[in-house]
Design a protein around this motif. Structure first.
Motif, PDB file in Angstrom:
ATOM      1  N   ASP A   1      22.511   5.232   3.196  1.00 60.32           N
ATOM      2  CA  ASP A   1      21.383   5.803   3.930  1.00 60.32           C
ATOM      3  C   ASP A   1      20.203   6.134   3.024  1.00 60.32           C
ATOM      4  OD1 ASP A   1      22.445   7.923   2.684  1.00 60.32           O
ATOM      5  OD2 ASP A   1      22.864   9.113   4.475  1.00 60.32           O
ATOM      6  N   THR A   2      20.205   5.547   1.815  1.00 58.68           N
ATOM      7  CA  THR A   2      19.021   5.669   0.955  1.00 58.68           C
ATOM      8  C   THR A   2      18.392   4.291   0.784  1.00 58.68           C
ATOM      9  OG1 THR A   2      20.225   5.285  -1.103  1.00 58.68           O
ATOM     10  CG2 THR A   2      20.087   7.576  -0.319  1.00 58.68           C
ATOM     11  N   ILE A   3      17.154   4.285   0.299  1.00 58.66           N
ATOM     12  CA  ILE A   3      16.450   3.023   0.076  1.00 58.66           C
ATOM     13  C   ILE A   3      15.626   3.115  -1.209  1.00 58.66           C
ATOM     14  CG2 ILE A   3      14.375   3.674   1.423  1.00 58.66           C
ATOM     15  CD1 ILE A   3      16.094   0.287   1.737  1.00 58.66           C
ATOM     16  N   GLY A   4      15.637   2.051  -1.982  1.00 57.63           N
ATOM     17  CA  GLY A   4      14.771   1.970  -3.160  1.00 57.63           C
ATOM     18  C   GLY A   4      13.456   1.316  -2.743  1.00 57.63           C
ATOM     19  N   VAL A   5      12.326   1.913  -3.133  1.00 58.82           N
ATOM     20  CA  VAL A   5      11.028   1.357  -2.723  1.00 58.82           C
ATOM     21  C   VAL A   5      10.052   1.409  -3.890  1.00 58.82           C
ATOM     22  CG1 VAL A   5      10.328   3.602  -1.738  1.00 58.82           C
ATOM     23  CG2 VAL A   5       9.115   1.523  -1.048  1.00 58.82           C
ATOM     24  N   ARG A   6       9.254   0.330  -4.018  1.00 60.18           N
ATOM     25  CA  ARG A   6       8.189   0.380  -5.012  1.00 60.18           C
ATOM     26  C   ARG A   6       6.986  -0.440  -4.575  1.00 60.18           C
ATOM     27  NH1 ARG A   6       6.970  -2.799  -9.655  1.00 60.18           N
ATOM     28  NH2 ARG A   6       7.925  -4.860  -9.686  1.00 60.18           N
ATOM     29  N   MET A   7       5.845  -0.114  -5.154  1.00 58.20           N
ATOM     30  CA  MET A   7       4.596  -0.830  -4.923  1.00 58.20           C
ATOM     31  C   MET A   7       4.249  -1.536  -6.233  1.00 58.20           C
ATOM     32  SD  MET A   7       0.970   0.943  -4.025  1.00 58.20           S
ATOM     33  CE  MET A   7      -0.583   0.056  -4.039  1.00 58.20           C
ATOM     34  N   PRO A   8       4.429  -2.869  -6.276  1.00 60.46           N
ATOM     35  CA  PRO A   8       4.229  -3.578  -7.540  1.00 60.46           C
ATOM     36  C   PRO A   8       2.761  -3.607  -7.960  1.00 60.46           C
ATOM     37  CG  PRO A   8       4.734  -5.117  -5.767  1.00 60.46           C
ATOM     38  CD  PRO A   8       4.861  -3.742  -5.192  1.00 60.46           C
ATOM     39  N   ALA A   9       2.530  -3.722  -9.259  1.00 62.75           N
ATOM     40  CA  ALA A   9       1.161  -3.753  -9.780  1.00 62.75           C
ATOM     41  C   ALA A   9       0.560  -5.155  -9.737  1.00 62.75           C
ATOM     42  CB  ALA A   9       1.138  -3.237 -11.221  1.00 62.75           C
ATOM     43  N   HIS A  10       1.373  -6.194  -9.558  1.00 56.32           N
ATOM     44  CA  HIS A  10       0.836  -7.565  -9.596  1.00 56.32           C
ATOM     45  C   HIS A  10       0.026  -7.861  -8.333  1.00 56.32           C
ATOM     46  CE1 HIS A  10       0.512 -11.819 -10.290  1.00 56.32           C
ATOM     47  NE2 HIS A  10       1.231 -11.729 -11.395  1.00 56.32           N
TER      48      HIS A  10
ATOM     49  N   ASP B   1       0.848  -1.188   0.000  1.00 53.62           N
ATOM     50  CA  ASP B   1       0.000   0.000   0.000  1.00 53.62           C
ATOM     51  C   ASP B   1       0.883   1.237   0.000  1.00 53.62           C
ATOM     52  OD1 ASP B   1      -2.826  -1.169   0.484  1.00 53.62           O
ATOM     53  OD2 ASP B   1      -1.536  -2.194   1.944  1.00 53.62           O
ATOM     54  N   ALA B   2       0.495   2.228  -0.807  1.00 51.83           N
ATOM     55  CA  ALA B   2       1.328   3.421  -0.953  1.00 51.83           C
ATOM     56  C   ALA B   2       1.586   4.086   0.402  1.00 51.83           C
ATOM     57  CB  ALA B   2       0.672   4.405  -1.923  1.00 51.83           C
ATOM     58  N   ALA B   3       0.607   4.019   1.313  1.00 54.13           N
ATOM     59  CA  ALA B   3       0.764   4.668   2.621  1.00 54.13           C
ATOM     60  C   ALA B   3       1.931   4.074   3.408  1.00 54.13           C
ATOM     61  CB  ALA B   3      -0.534   4.549   3.419  1.00 54.13           C
ATOM     62  N   ASP B   4       2.319   2.827   3.085  1.00 53.24           N
ATOM     63  CA  ASP B   4       3.414   2.174   3.808  1.00 53.24           C
ATOM     64  C   ASP B   4       4.787   2.726   3.441  1.00 53.24           C
ATOM     65  OD1 ASP B   4       1.721   0.572   5.240  1.00 53.24           O
ATOM     66  OD2 ASP B   4       1.894  -1.148   3.873  1.00 53.24           O
ATOM     67  N   VAL B   5       4.853   3.644   2.489  1.00 54.60           N
ATOM     68  CA  VAL B   5       6.153   4.204   2.104  1.00 54.60           C
ATOM     69  C   VAL B   5       6.856   4.829   3.320  1.00 54.60           C
ATOM     70  CG1 VAL B   5       5.275   6.474   1.349  1.00 54.60           C
ATOM     71  CG2 VAL B   5       7.366   5.553   0.331  1.00 54.60           C
ATOM     72  N   VAL B   6       6.076   5.298   4.287  1.00 47.73           N
ATOM     73  CA  VAL B   6       6.702   5.932   5.461  1.00 47.73           C
ATOM     74  C   VAL B   6       7.344   4.894   6.397  1.00 47.73           C
ATOM     75  CG1 VAL B   6       5.197   7.967   5.400  1.00 47.73           C
ATOM     76  CG2 VAL B   6       4.511   5.955   6.756  1.00 47.73           C
ATOM     77  N   ARG B   7       7.022   3.593   6.223  1.00 48.72           N
ATOM     78  CA  ARG B   7       7.711   2.549   7.004  1.00 48.72           C
ATOM     79  C   ARG B   7       9.111   2.301   6.441  1.00 48.72           C
ATOM     80  NH1 ARG B   7       3.805  -2.613   7.579  1.00 48.72           N
ATOM     81  NH2 ARG B   7       5.483  -3.284   8.977  1.00 48.72           N
ATOM     82  N   VAL B   8       9.310   2.704   5.189  1.00 52.82           N
ATOM     83  CA  VAL B   8      10.544   2.388   4.467  1.00 52.82           C
ATOM     84  C   VAL B   8      11.438   3.622   4.342  1.00 52.82           C
ATOM     85  CG1 VAL B   8      11.433   1.555   2.248  1.00 52.82           C
ATOM     86  CG2 VAL B   8       9.319   0.584   3.180  1.00 52.82           C
ATOM     87  N   ALA B   9      10.788   4.773   4.075  1.00 51.80           N
ATOM     88  CA  ALA B   9      11.530   6.016   3.833  1.00 51.80           C
ATOM     89  C   ALA B   9      11.363   6.975   5.008  1.00 51.80           C
ATOM     90  CB  ALA B   9      11.040   6.672   2.554  1.00 51.80           C
ATOM     91  N   ARG B  10      12.463   7.628   5.379  1.00 49.23           N
ATOM     92  CA  ARG B  10      12.457   8.578   6.501  1.00 49.23           C
ATOM     93  C   ARG B  10      11.674   9.834   6.146  1.00 49.23           C
ATOM     94  NH1 ARG B  10      17.804   8.568   7.002  1.00 49.23           N
ATOM     95  NH2 ARG B  10      18.073  10.585   5.993  1.00 49.23           N
ATOM     96  N   THR B  11      11.861  10.299   4.908  1.00 55.59           N
ATOM     97  CA  THR B  11      11.104  11.470   4.444  1.00 55.59           C
ATOM     98  C   THR B  11      10.585  11.184   3.041  1.00 55.59           C
ATOM     99  OG1 THR B  11      13.124  12.467   3.581  1.00 55.59           O
ATOM    100  CG2 THR B  11      12.442  13.163   5.773  1.00 55.59           C
ATOM    101  N   VAL B  12       9.425  11.771   2.757  1.00 51.38           N
ATOM    102  CA  VAL B  12       8.809  11.591   1.442  1.00 51.38           C
ATOM    103  C   VAL B  12       8.503  12.984   0.885  1.00 51.38           C
ATOM    104  CG1 VAL B  12       6.897  10.544   0.168  1.00 51.38           C
ATOM    105  CG2 VAL B  12       7.792   9.413   2.225  1.00 51.38           C
ATOM    106  N   PRO B  13       9.374  13.486   0.000  1.00 50.00           N
ATOM    107  CA  PRO B  13       9.182  14.854  -0.507  1.00 50.00           C
ATOM    108  C   PRO B  13       7.922  14.936  -1.382  1.00 50.00           C
ATOM    109  CG  PRO B  13      10.981  13.763  -1.676  1.00 50.00           C
ATOM    110  CD  PRO B  13      10.560  12.843  -0.572  1.00 50.00           C
TER     111      PRO B  13
END
Ligand code: TXA
Ligand code: MG
Length: 369
Positions: free
Chosen positions: A131-140, A85-97
């Motif tokens: 100190d960076t992370i790659g994150v994505r929400m797959p379409a499958h 879920d897109a909202a979970d990006v904050v569990r992975v990334a410290r800041t979301v510009p």
């Protein structure tokens, strides 16, 4: 492709379960079993719209270390974290510009990986110590159901042995990883067939680290300025210095046969392929060719083992067939494979990148007429 020169110990042999899962409702029980394995720290391969991923709980350092061992991948190569879920990006990334929020709104779920500052809960191993992370929400849907039921962000590189061709079917996954992982969910062939676009939002302007399933032209609709990938380092990136975009390594996505890629299309490329096939046959080699549908007859007549990718204008189809075609040709025992590039617009950019890396970093210019 065996890769025992790297700093990862070989994993213990185990039985790899293969569970059919292409419908999240009908296959809910096996998805739940696979999610339970992830929670226990095991490795599970699963379908995404791009390629199959090799998943582990991104919050569990031992599980993440298992990914590197199973693939024979050096720890210097960071992994993408997948969320349901897109909202979970904050569990992975410290800041979301704000620009990340716009890109997420426009392109997720889908083949776009955003590189953002890493949140503390994610194992540093996932990020190769950076100190960076790659994150994505797959379409499958199966990928998202698995991640949602597991209840944790899932680190997942492509489910192939290090530097080998990425898998677009469960059979490809097993060919590389059978006995090295707990399970694979078989959701059929992947629709996109090349990996996600990787966009670094921690640099200014944002930088394309890897062209992929979302075209640069589409990114430009939201981002007028995108820096292009920096020149590729070679495969000897050291563990001391986390690789900025290890997908940039010169030899990657590679078949076992030697791949020769001509830069361009049309009659000139076809003539160059025919000449290369003749040279290979003269050298006593069994030669393979990646062809558009229109080129099949000519390349077969030249004596090559030919795999058709699709009609020349249909880059979606060509991308979906590329990796499978390379594996098919390898399985026929060819020593040399000839191919050409597909232009620099839309998916052409990703196709050219993968072909070039599969060819060891080198494309052959066509003779000017
Ligand atoms: O489509 C995909 O992205 C597939 C599916 C499974 O989601 N995954 C995939 O993962 O291609 P992998 O590990 O084969 O490629 C990930 C690449 C790395 O090699 C690197 O180029 C880039 O993504 N990457 C990941 N995290 C990064 C980071 N923190 N900084 C820079 N690049 C990163
Ligand atoms: Mg990969």
């Amino acid at each position: 492709m065996a890769n025992d020169q790297h700093d990862t110990p070989a994993p213990q042999q185990q039985q790899t379960h293969v569970w059919h899962a292409d419908n999240v409702t009908r296959d809910a029980d096996v998805i739940a079993r696979a999610a339970e394995l992830l929670r226990l720290g095991e490795l599970v391969a699963f379908p995404t719209e791009t390629v199959y991923g090799l998943g582990a709980d991104a919050t569990n350092a031992a599980a993440v270390a298992g990914i590197f061992a199973a693939k024979g991948r050096p720890f210097s190569d960071p992994l993408i974290v997948h969320i349901a879920d897109a909202a979970d990006v904050v569990r992975v990334a410290r800041t979301v510009p704000p620009i990340a929020e716009q890109l997420i709104e426009r392109f997720w779920p889908g083949p776009l990986t955003l590189v953002l500052p890493r949140a503390n809960g994610i194992s540093p191993l996932v990020a190769a110590g950076g100190d960076t992370i790659g994150v994505r929400m797959p379409a499958h849907p199966v990928a998202r159901a698995l991640i949602r039921v597991a209840g944790v962000p899932v680190a997942a590189p492509s489910a192939n042995r290090f530097m080998h061709t990425s898998p677009t079917t469960a059979a490809h996954v097993l060919a590389d990883l059978n006995g090295r992982i707990a399970a694979v969910l078989d959701g059929g062939p992947c629709a996109v067939g090349v990996e996600s676009t990787v966009l670094d939002l921690t640099s200014d302007p944002p930088r394309l680290l890897r062209p992929g399933g979302i075209a640069l032209e589409a990114l430009h609709e939201l981002l007028p300025e995108v820096a292009l990938p920096v020149a590729a380092p070679d495969a000897s990136t050291t563990a001391a210095q986390p690789a900025r975009a290890p997908g940039q390594m010169e030899r990657h996505y590679a078949p076992h046969a030697r791949l020769i890629v001509f830069d361009g299309g049309g009659d000139t490329a076809l003539a160059a392929m025919v000449a290369e096939i003749a040279a290979g046959i003269a050298a006593g080699e069994h030669v393979g060719a990646l062809a558009t549908d229109e080129e099949v007859t000519t390349l077969k007549a030249a004596g090559a083992q030919v795999v058709a990718l699709g009609q020349s204008g249909n880059l979606d189809m060509i991308a979906s067939q590329l990796y499978g075609a390379l594996r098919t040709l390898d399985d026929t025992g060819v020593r040399r494979i000839v191919a050409h590039t597909f232009g620099a617009t839309g998916l052409g950019l990703a196709l050219n990148d993968r072909l070039q890396r599969a060819a060891g970093g080198h494309v052959t210019p066509l003779p000017t007429v």
